[in-house]
Design a protein around this motif. Structure first.
Motif, PDB file in Angstrom:
ATOM      1  N   PHE A  92     -44.484 -29.344   5.978  1.00 58.68           N
ATOM      2  CA  PHE A  92     -43.395 -29.498   6.931  1.00 58.68           C
ATOM      3  C   PHE A  92     -42.100 -29.223   6.188  1.00 58.68           C
ATOM      4  O   PHE A  92     -41.953 -29.614   5.021  1.00 58.68           O
ATOM      5  CB  PHE A  92     -43.324 -30.924   7.501  1.00 58.68           C
ATOM      6  CG  PHE A  92     -44.500 -31.318   8.340  1.00 58.68           C
ATOM      7  CD1 PHE A  92     -44.780 -30.671   9.535  1.00 58.68           C
ATOM      8  CD2 PHE A  92     -45.321 -32.358   7.955  1.00 58.68           C
ATOM      9  CE1 PHE A  92     -45.868 -31.053  10.316  1.00 58.68           C
ATOM     10  CE2 PHE A  92     -46.408 -32.748   8.724  1.00 58.68           C
ATOM     11  CZ  PHE A  92     -46.678 -32.084   9.906  1.00 58.68           C
ATOM     12  N   THR A  93     -41.174 -28.562   6.862  1.00 59.13           N
ATOM     13  CA  THR A  93     -39.849 -28.401   6.297  1.00 59.13           C
ATOM     14  C   THR A  93     -39.059 -29.645   6.676  1.00 59.13           C
ATOM     15  O   THR A  93     -38.982 -30.012   7.842  1.00 59.13           O
ATOM     16  CB  THR A  93     -39.151 -27.141   6.850  1.00 59.13           C
ATOM     17  OG1 THR A  93     -39.945 -25.997   6.503  1.00 59.13           O
ATOM     18  CG2 THR A  93     -37.758 -26.995   6.263  1.00 59.13           C
ATOM     19  N   MET A  94     -38.516 -30.294   5.660  1.00 56.17           N
ATOM     20  CA  MET A  94     -37.698 -31.488   5.883  1.00 56.17           C
ATOM     21  C   MET A  94     -36.278 -31.215   5.425  1.00 56.17           C
ATOM     22  O   MET A  94     -36.064 -30.506   4.439  1.00 56.17           O
ATOM     23  CB  MET A  94     -38.252 -32.687   5.106  1.00 56.17           C
ATOM     24  CG  MET A  94     -39.549 -33.235   5.649  1.00 56.17           C
ATOM     25  SD  MET A  94     -40.073 -34.727   4.761  1.00 56.17           S
ATOM     26  CE  MET A  94     -38.879 -35.941   5.357  1.00 56.17           C
ATOM     27  N   THR A  95     -35.341 -31.799   6.127  1.00 59.17           N
ATOM     28  CA  THR A  95     -33.955 -31.781   5.681  1.00 59.17           C
ATOM     29  C   THR A  95     -33.648 -33.188   5.197  1.00 59.17           C
ATOM     30  O   THR A  95     -33.690 -34.145   5.975  1.00 59.17           O
ATOM     31  CB  THR A  95     -33.002 -31.368   6.813  1.00 59.17           C
ATOM     32  OG1 THR A  95     -33.405 -30.085   7.300  1.00 59.17           O
ATOM     33  CG2 THR A  95     -31.567 -31.303   6.318  1.00 59.17           C
TER      34      THR A  95
ATOM     35  N   ALA B 144     -34.650 -34.939   8.793  1.00 59.72           N
ATOM     36  CA  ALA B 144     -35.215 -34.161   9.901  1.00 59.72           C
ATOM     37  C   ALA B 144     -36.532 -33.573   9.428  1.00 59.72           C
ATOM     38  O   ALA B 144     -36.665 -33.166   8.268  1.00 59.72           O
ATOM     39  CB  ALA B 144     -34.263 -33.052  10.329  1.00 59.72           C
ATOM     40  N   ILE B 145     -37.515 -33.552  10.321  1.00 56.66           N
ATOM     41  CA  ILE B 145     -38.807 -32.948  10.038  1.00 56.66           C
ATOM     42  C   ILE B 145     -39.051 -31.868  11.083  1.00 56.66           C
ATOM     43  O   ILE B 145     -38.959 -32.138  12.285  1.00 56.66           O
ATOM     44  CB  ILE B 145     -39.954 -33.982  10.080  1.00 56.66           C
ATOM     45  CG1 ILE B 145     -39.715 -35.078   9.043  1.00 56.66           C
ATOM     46  CG2 ILE B 145     -41.298 -33.299   9.843  1.00 56.66           C
ATOM     47  CD1 ILE B 145     -40.753 -36.184   9.066  1.00 56.66           C
TER      48      ILE B 145
ATOM     49  N   SER C 183     -37.349 -33.092  14.563  1.00 55.45           N
ATOM     50  CA  SER C 183     -37.036 -34.465  14.942  1.00 55.45           C
ATOM     51  C   SER C 183     -36.183 -35.083  13.860  1.00 55.45           C
ATOM     52  O   SER C 183     -36.466 -34.933  12.666  1.00 55.45           O
ATOM     53  CB  SER C 183     -38.314 -35.284  15.122  1.00 55.45           C
ATOM     54  OG  SER C 183     -38.966 -34.901  16.304  1.00 55.45           O
ATOM     55  N   VAL C 184     -35.132 -35.784  14.283  1.00 53.81           N
ATOM     56  CA  VAL C 184     -34.202 -36.422  13.360  1.00 53.81           C
ATOM     57  C   VAL C 184     -34.434 -37.930  13.402  1.00 53.81           C
ATOM     58  O   VAL C 184     -34.563 -38.522  14.475  1.00 53.81           O
ATOM     59  CB  VAL C 184     -32.740 -36.093  13.736  1.00 53.81           C
ATOM     60  CG1 VAL C 184     -31.764 -36.817  12.811  1.00 53.81           C
ATOM     61  CG2 VAL C 184     -32.510 -34.587  13.700  1.00 53.81           C
ATOM     62  N   PHE C 185     -34.463 -38.525  12.206  1.00 51.41           N
ATOM     63  CA  PHE C 185     -34.682 -39.958  12.064  1.00 51.41           C
ATOM     64  C   PHE C 185     -33.513 -40.571  11.299  1.00 51.41           C
ATOM     65  O   PHE C 185     -33.173 -40.094  10.221  1.00 51.41           O
ATOM     66  CB  PHE C 185     -35.973 -40.236  11.284  1.00 51.41           C
ATOM     67  CG  PHE C 185     -37.199 -39.670  11.939  1.00 51.41           C
ATOM     68  CD1 PHE C 185     -37.925 -40.424  12.844  1.00 51.41           C
ATOM     69  CD2 PHE C 185     -37.619 -38.375  11.654  1.00 51.41           C
ATOM     70  CE1 PHE C 185     -39.056 -39.905  13.451  1.00 51.41           C
ATOM     71  CE2 PHE C 185     -38.747 -37.848  12.253  1.00 51.41           C
ATOM     72  CZ  PHE C 185     -39.469 -38.617  13.155  1.00 51.41           C
ATOM     73  N   ASP C 186     -32.905 -41.605  11.861  1.00 49.33           N
ATOM     74  CA  ASP C 186     -31.854 -42.343  11.183  1.00 49.33           C
ATOM     75  C   ASP C 186     -32.516 -43.533  10.493  1.00 49.33           C
ATOM     76  O   ASP C 186     -32.992 -44.459  11.154  1.00 49.33           O
ATOM     77  CB  ASP C 186     -30.806 -42.823  12.186  1.00 49.33           C
ATOM     78  CG  ASP C 186     -29.640 -43.539  11.529  1.00 49.33           C
ATOM     79  OD1 ASP C 186     -29.750 -43.929  10.344  1.00 49.33           O
ATOM     80  OD2 ASP C 186     -28.616 -43.735  12.196  1.00 49.33           O
ATOM     81  N   LEU C 187     -32.561 -43.507   9.178  1.00 53.88           N
ATOM     82  CA  LEU C 187     -33.289 -44.508   8.402  1.00 53.88           C
ATOM     83  C   LEU C 187     -32.373 -45.546   7.765  1.00 53.88           C
ATOM     84  O   LEU C 187     -32.793 -46.280   6.869  1.00 53.88           O
ATOM     85  CB  LEU C 187     -34.120 -43.801   7.321  1.00 53.88           C
ATOM     86  CG  LEU C 187     -35.056 -42.709   7.833  1.00 53.88           C
ATOM     87  CD1 LEU C 187     -35.742 -42.014   6.680  1.00 53.88           C
ATOM     88  CD2 LEU C 187     -36.064 -43.285   8.807  1.00 53.88           C
ATOM     89  N   SER C 188     -31.139 -45.650   8.252  1.00 52.48           N
ATOM     90  CA  SER C 188     -30.175 -46.530   7.600  1.00 52.48           C
ATOM     91  C   SER C 188     -30.569 -48.002   7.625  1.00 52.48           C
ATOM     92  O   SER C 188     -30.156 -48.762   6.760  1.00 52.48           O
ATOM     93  CB  SER C 188     -28.784 -46.334   8.204  1.00 52.48           C
ATOM     94  OG  SER C 188     -28.805 -46.541   9.600  1.00 52.48           O
TER      95      SER C 188
END
Length: 182
Positions: free
Chosen positions: A101-104, A147-148, A161-166
């Motif tokens: 998977f390409t992740m940002t 993002a994945i 898909s963007v994940f906010d992991l704060s």
């Protein structure tokens, strides 16, 4: 004269309060769902928005950290659940074969290796050791948002898909299963 000043001050205060509430909700990050088991805890964050799957159906991916503790040793897994079957090599997925998977992460795109985890729709970040996996998990958590990119089954459109992991790091600190041991 005095009443019009009070109305203006009151309106300004209400507007300021609404702005603070809206800004706070944006800064808080996504909620963390916690599942506990025998010596294990799974901390999950849903994507910021669902994606279109088939015939108008929407799916909401999840990114999870699974921590287990046996004695004094802990182990960590990063799992991605896209919410449905993905396009690609279904036979390899069924056998737990590798997938990329390409992740940002921190604004930088990178190719990451994942393997099937228990079924054809759950993937675990691949690393040779728990120390390597933990180092990657910490990089993901330090980035705040990740993002994945993936391609849903029967779709020609790549999806991210963007994940906010704060909130995830603070939540991990609450569980001894997630402690970092050497």
């Amino acid at each position: 004269m005095v009443s019009s000043k009070l109305v203006r001050m009151s309106t300004r205060n209400v507007s300021g309060f609404v702005a603070i509430v809206l800004w706070s909700s944006l800064c808080l990050g996504q909620e963390v769902n916690v599942s506990r088991g025998n010596g294990a805890v799974v901390l999950s964050v849903s994507a910021q928005k669902p994606y279109q799957w088939m015939s108008g159906e929407q799916r909401l991916p999840t990114l999870s950290v699974e921590c287990t503790q046996k004695g004094k040793k802990t182990a960590h897994l990063l799992k991605f659940l896209p919410g449905g079957t993905l396009a690609g090599d279904l036979e390899a997925d069924a056998k737990g074969g590798p997938r990329t998977f390409t992740m940002t992460i921190g604004g930088t795109k990178q190719i990451t290796g994942w393997v099937g985890y228990g079924d054809a729709v759950t993937f675990s970040y691949f690393a040779k050791t728990d120390a390597e996996r933990l180092k990657f998990i910490q990089a993901v958590l330090n980035s705040g948002k990740v993002a994945i990119e993936f391609k849903p089954f029967l779709s020609d459109a790549p999806t991210a898909s963007v994940f906010d992991l704060s909130k995830l790091r603070a939540e991990m600190d609450k569980y001894p299963e997630c402690a970092v041991t050497k």
